[in-house]
Write an enzyme that holds these catalytic residues in place. Structure first.
Site, mmCIF file in Angstrom:
data_model
loop_
_atom_site.group_PDB
_atom_site.id
_atom_site.type_symbol
_atom_site.label_atom_id
_atom_site.label_comp_id
_atom_site.label_asym_id
_atom_site.label_seq_id
_atom_site.Cartn_x
_atom_site.Cartn_y
_atom_site.Cartn_z
ATOM 1 N N SER A 10 -10.373 -2.824 -0.064
ATOM 2 C CA SER A 10 -9.048 -2.999 0.535
ATOM 3 C C SER A 10 -9.161 -3.868 1.777
ATOM 4 O O SER A 10 -9.821 -3.491 2.752
ATOM 5 C CB SER A 10 -8.461 -1.635 0.912
ATOM 6 O OG SER A 10 -7.419 -1.828 1.842
ATOM 7 N N HIS A 35 -8.051 -5.422 -3.305
ATOM 8 C CA HIS A 35 -6.917 -4.514 -3.110
ATOM 9 C C HIS A 35 -6.134 -4.939 -1.866
ATOM 10 O O HIS A 35 -6.690 -5.059 -0.782
ATOM 11 C CB HIS A 35 -7.437 -3.080 -2.964
ATOM 12 C CG HIS A 35 -6.365 -2.039 -2.899
ATOM 13 N ND1 HIS A 35 -5.729 -1.552 -4.026
ATOM 14 C CD2 HIS A 35 -5.805 -1.397 -1.849
ATOM 15 C CE1 HIS A 35 -4.838 -0.641 -3.664
ATOM 16 N NE2 HIS A 35 -4.856 -0.522 -2.339
ATOM 17 N N ASP A 37 -2.915 -4.158 0.544
ATOM 18 C CA ASP A 37 -1.979 -3.107 0.952
ATOM 19 C C ASP A 37 -0.774 -3.700 1.669
ATOM 20 O O ASP A 37 -0.885 -4.200 2.783
ATOM 21 C CB ASP A 37 -2.695 -2.110 1.873
ATOM 22 C CG ASP A 37 -3.672 -1.243 1.096
ATOM 23 O OD1 ASP A 37 -3.230 -0.598 0.124
ATOM 24 O OD2 ASP A 37 -4.857 -1.219 1.454
ATOM 25 N N MET A 39 2.740 -3.036 3.424
ATOM 26 C CA MET A 39 3.464 -1.933 4.083
ATOM 27 C C MET A 39 4.650 -2.476 4.869
ATOM 28 O O MET A 39 4.562 -3.538 5.480
ATOM 29 C CB MET A 39 2.520 -1.208 5.044
ATOM 30 C CG MET A 39 1.239 -0.726 4.405
ATOM 31 S SD MET A 39 0.276 0.257 5.546
ATOM 32 C CE MET A 39 -1.217 0.522 4.568
ATOM 33 N N HIS A 68 -0.773 -3.310 -3.839
ATOM 34 C CA HIS A 68 -0.253 -1.953 -3.673
ATOM 35 C C HIS A 68 0.956 -2.011 -2.739
ATOM 36 O O HIS A 68 0.807 -2.216 -1.537
ATOM 37 C CB HIS A 68 -1.401 -1.093 -3.082
ATOM 38 C CG HIS A 68 -1.033 0.315 -2.771
ATOM 39 N ND1 HIS A 68 -1.873 1.151 -2.056
ATOM 40 C CD2 HIS A 68 0.057 1.059 -3.068
ATOM 41 C CE1 HIS A 68 -1.310 2.331 -1.922
ATOM 42 N NE2 HIS A 68 -0.131 2.309 -2.513
ATOM 43 N N MET A 70 3.638 -0.511 -0.656
ATOM 44 C CA MET A 70 4.113 0.682 0.057
ATOM 45 C C MET A 70 5.384 0.289 0.804
ATOM 46 O O MET A 70 5.426 0.230 2.036
ATOM 47 C CB MET A 70 3.024 1.175 1.020
ATOM 48 C CG MET A 70 1.869 1.855 0.298
ATOM 49 S SD MET A 70 0.376 1.947 1.287
ATOM 50 C CE MET A 70 -0.334 0.355 0.870
ATOM 51 N N MET A 139 -3.099 8.511 -4.822
ATOM 52 C CA MET A 139 -3.462 8.445 -3.406
ATOM 53 C C MET A 139 -4.275 9.691 -3.054
ATOM 54 O O MET A 139 -3.873 10.814 -3.341
ATOM 55 C CB MET A 139 -2.210 8.410 -2.514
ATOM 56 C CG MET A 139 -1.386 7.137 -2.584
ATOM 57 S SD MET A 139 -2.297 5.601 -2.294
ATOM 58 C CE MET A 139 -2.989 5.850 -0.647
ATOM 59 N N ASP A 178 -7.356 5.942 -4.215
ATOM 60 C CA ASP A 178 -7.221 5.157 -2.982
ATOM 61 C C ASP A 178 -7.165 6.077 -1.764
ATOM 62 O O ASP A 178 -6.223 6.852 -1.622
ATOM 63 C CB ASP A 178 -5.929 4.325 -3.092
ATOM 64 C CG ASP A 178 -5.735 3.359 -1.932
ATOM 65 O OD1 ASP A 178 -6.583 3.311 -1.027
ATOM 66 O OD2 ASP A 178 -4.705 2.653 -1.947
HETATM 67 C C1 DX5 Z 1 -3.852 3.439 2.693
HETATM 68 C C2 DX5 Z 1 -4.204 2.266 1.820
HETATM 69 C C3 DX5 Z 1 -5.633 2.198 1.439
HETATM 70 C C4 DX5 Z 1 -6.598 2.066 2.583
HETATM 71 C C5 DX5 Z 1 -7.892 2.704 2.181
HETATM 72 O O1 DX5 Z 1 -2.474 3.520 2.797
HETATM 73 O O2 DX5 Z 1 -3.452 2.315 0.616
HETATM 74 O O3 DX5 Z 1 -5.861 1.184 0.467
HETATM 75 O O4 DX5 Z 1 -6.833 0.736 2.967
HETATM 76 O O5 DX5 Z 1 -8.782 2.677 3.236
HETATM 77 P P1 DX5 Z 1 -10.057 3.650 3.298
HETATM 78 O O6 DX5 Z 1 -10.898 3.369 2.105
HETATM 79 O O7 DX5 Z 1 -10.706 3.267 4.596
HETATM 80 O O8 DX5 Z 1 -9.535 5.066 3.300
HETATM 81 ZN ZN ZN Z 2 -3.930 0.906 -1.072
#
Ligand code: DX5
Ligand code: ZN
Length: 218
Positions: A10, A35, A37, A39, A68, A70, A139, A178
């Site tokens: 990620s 990956h 993220d 947000m 992903h 969010m 998650m 994740d």
């Molecule tokens: C959290 C994200 C993850 C995050 C995971 O909301 O969706 O992808 O980056 O990070 P680690 O592996 O450090 O928990």
């Molecule tokens: Zn993620």
């Protein structure tokens, strides 16, 4: 049958000032997916990146981008992320009142449809769309930030999801996990039936990306 476990670092934990180099580095270190993220400060308390950055990441790697979302109302942006180069687009069940339609929209945009559940959302919430996805993401932390601790009850949730998929003739569907993935939690979720591991801190906070990625494959 053993499926090779895929590792999806990620970039949330990467150095954004050197993003292209970071993405190249994980590609050379043996990552299978990138990956990403996304947000919006509404569905989750954090703000990250949009299609413009996804497009820049796409230019710096040949690896598939695992995006992903969010964000609330993800249907408004699916076309933009697909155009930006997303291979897999994952939407949260919690943000989609018309989940079936949104998954069809992802497929129509040329991306692979995937759905994700928060830790508190039961598997029953996606039972009716298991035939419409190629990946389910569970998650194992509450979404919003990297570096959180793995929630142990996820292991049994993975096991129950794998049984559900097998029972429906959908064994090929990937189960991605994740949050809080490290060599120890990776082993547990893979034994339960996970096939894709997202890892932020476990990769990017390590001095040797190749070693860190290899350590996640049981
Ligand atoms: C959290 C994200 C993850 C995050 C995971 O909301 O969706 O992808 O980056 O990070 P680690 O592996 O450090 O928990
Ligand atoms: Zn993620």
């Amino acid at each position: 049958m053993t499926t090779r476990v895929k590792v999806a670092p990620s970039i949330l934990s990467a150095d954004f000032g050197r993003l292209a180099a970071e993405v190249k580095a994980i590609e050379q270190a043996g990552a299978d997916l990138v990956h990403v993220d996304v947000m919006d400060g509404r569905f989750v308390p954090n703000l990250t990146i949009g299609p413009l950055v996804v497009e820049a990441v796409k230019r710096s790697t040949t690896l598939p981008l695992d995006v992903h979302l969010m964000i609330v109302e993800p249907e408004r942006y699916i076309g933009d992320f697909a155009k930006a180069g997303a291979s897999i687009i994952t939407v949260h069940q919690e943000t989609c009142p018309h989940l079936h339609r949104t998954l069809q929209q992802i497929r129509a945009a040329g991306a692979t449809p995937s759905v994700v559940l928060n830790p508190a959302t039961p598997l029953s919430a996606i039972e009716e769309v298991l035939g419409d996805v190629e990946q389910v993401l569970l998650m194992s932390v509450n979404p919003g930030f990297g570096g959180q601790a793995f929630i142990p009850s996820t292991v049994d949730k993975v096991r129950r999801l794998r049984a559900l998929l097998d029972g429906r003739g959908r064994s090929h569907v990937d189960i991605e996990v994740d949050g809080g993935i490290n060599p120890d939690t990776a082993k547990q979720v893979v034994a339960a039936g996970a096939t894709v591991l997202v890892a932020g801190n476990a990769v990017f906070k390590s001095p040797d990306y190749a070693k860190a990625i290899a350590a996640l494959r049981p």
